[in-house]
Scaffold this active site. Structure first.
Site, PDB file in Angstrom:
ATOM      1  N   LYS A 176       0.834  -1.185   0.000  1.00 36.05           N
ATOM      2  CA  LYS A 176       0.000   0.000   0.000  1.00 36.05           C
ATOM      3  C   LYS A 176       0.875   1.244   0.000  1.00 36.05           C
ATOM      4  O   LYS A 176       2.087   1.156   0.189  1.00 36.05           O
ATOM      5  CB  LYS A 176      -0.925   0.021   1.223  1.00 36.05           C
ATOM      6  CG  LYS A 176      -1.940  -1.113   1.240  1.00 36.05           C
ATOM      7  CD  LYS A 176      -2.750  -1.114   2.515  1.00 36.05           C
ATOM      8  CE  LYS A 176      -3.620   0.126   2.673  1.00 36.05           C
ATOM      9  NZ  LYS A 176      -4.729   0.178   1.698  1.00 36.05           N
ATOM     10  N   TYR A 291      -7.517 -11.440   3.856  1.00 35.45           N
ATOM     11  CA  TYR A 291      -8.439 -10.328   3.581  1.00 35.45           C
ATOM     12  C   TYR A 291      -9.255 -10.670   2.333  1.00 35.45           C
ATOM     13  O   TYR A 291      -8.699 -11.104   1.328  1.00 35.45           O
ATOM     14  CB  TYR A 291      -7.622  -9.046   3.396  1.00 35.45           C
ATOM     15  CG  TYR A 291      -8.234  -7.944   2.566  1.00 35.45           C
ATOM     16  CD1 TYR A 291      -9.555  -7.562   2.729  1.00 35.45           C
ATOM     17  CD2 TYR A 291      -7.470  -7.262   1.627  1.00 35.45           C
ATOM     18  CE1 TYR A 291     -10.104  -6.541   1.968  1.00 35.45           C
ATOM     19  CE2 TYR A 291      -7.993  -6.233   0.869  1.00 35.45           C
ATOM     20  CZ  TYR A 291      -9.312  -5.883   1.042  1.00 35.45           C
ATOM     21  OH  TYR A 291      -9.853  -4.877   0.290  1.00 35.45           O
TER      22      TYR A 291
END
Length: 313
Positions: A176, A291
């Site tokens: 990220k 996730y």
């Protein structure tokens, strides 16, 4: 005063009607992709909102798995070298540990429709430190062993597994990093490893690992992301994975530039990737665990995880 209330009511009803019309013309998968990109990390969620969605009647929730705070720690945590805090947004299972062949593994187990903290996909993850100084030689890395028991799966789709819109698969680690200059989320997932199950009969026997990568800064959905097949790994087999993301000088003067990269190894195979528009980068970081599960359950086990972190001013 009555006229004011009537006006407000008319405006409100008009907004609701307009919203319904817009939503009816929009692909719901694209909406969810946007939501997952826009609000997908603890840095973007106000602390006062963390406990507002605790479920009390969701049939997939369990008493043992319904954590009332989004972050917690675990005594004797073997994955704590990345982060002692566990971000848990599933009410079916909590993070736990088990021993297999003498190795203690952290278990990240999630179930579809079980996020009791917000409106996004279920997850149990940990966040790395943030490389905030965009400078040559700065980076954060991950090394660990993964054992995938199962990943999320939605049967009956008429969508290629190479499409970002395919709903099967679970993310196991993601790079990220915020950027500037506009374009999508201010804190997007840049590069995610998605494990998509292959079946022998009704059993998930192996997993295709894809790199879900942005094609432009802030990219979401079909226009801004793509899936690149990397490797197939067998189910229930311990496999080493490393990820390193950071900044390095590339090119030759006078065309030298600061590059933003995400380099991955799976087993003995290496996959290096340069992030688009590196001049827009503001930071580098990652999250790992389990996730996204749009159908069924996912069970991901991690052990012997370590990190390196260089953030020289």
């Amino acid at each position: 005063m009555n006229n004011q209330f009537k006006s407000i009511r008319v405006i409100t009803l008009s907004i609701i009607a307009l919203s319904g019309a817009v939503l009816s013309c929009t692909d719901t998968l694209e909406i969810e992709a946007e939501l997952n990109s826009i609000v997908d990390d603890k840095e973007l969620v106000d602390s006062s909102m963390l406990n507002t969605k605790v479920a009390t009647s969701n049939s997939v929730c369990t008493t043992a798995g319904t954590n009332t705070t989004r972050e917690y720690t675990f005594t004797g945590d073997v994955n704590s070298s990345i982060n002692t805090k566990i971000d848990d947004r599933t009410c079916t299972y909590n993070y736990t540990q088990l021993t297999e062949n003498g190795i203690i593994k952290g278990v990240y187990k999630i179930k579809a429709n079980s996020n009791h903290m917000d409106d996004l996909q279920p997850r149990i993850e940990r966040a790395s430190p943030v490389v905030s100084n965009v400078k040559n030689g700065n980076y954060v890395s991950f090394s660990g062993y993964i054992t995938i028991n199962r990943a999320g799966h939605v049967a009956g789709q008429n969508i290629s597994t190479t499409s970002v819109k395919n709903q099967s698969g679970t993310y196991i680690i993601q790079a990220k990093g915020k950027h500037f200059g506009g374009g999508g989320s201010k804190d997007p997932a840049i590069c995610l490893l998605r494990a998509v199950p292959r079946f022998t009969g009704n059993t998930q026997s192996s997993f295709d690992i894809y790199r879900e990568e942005i094609t432009t800064r802030g990219g979401v959905g079909l226009s801004g992301r793509q899936l690149i097949f990397l490797k197939n790994i067998p189910a229930n087999v311990r496999t080493k994975i490393t990820l390193k993301t950071g900044f390095e000088l590339k090119g030759v003067a006078p065309n030298e530039f600061l590059n933003h990269y995400v380099n991955i190894t799976i087993g003995t195979s290496t996959y290096n990737w340069d992030v688009p528009e590196p001049s827009k980068a503001l930071q580098a970081k990652y999250r790992f665990g389990a996730y996204r599960v749009k159908g069924g359950e996912a069970e991901i086990k991690w052990d012997n995880v370590t990190r390196e972190f260089v953030n020289t001013p």
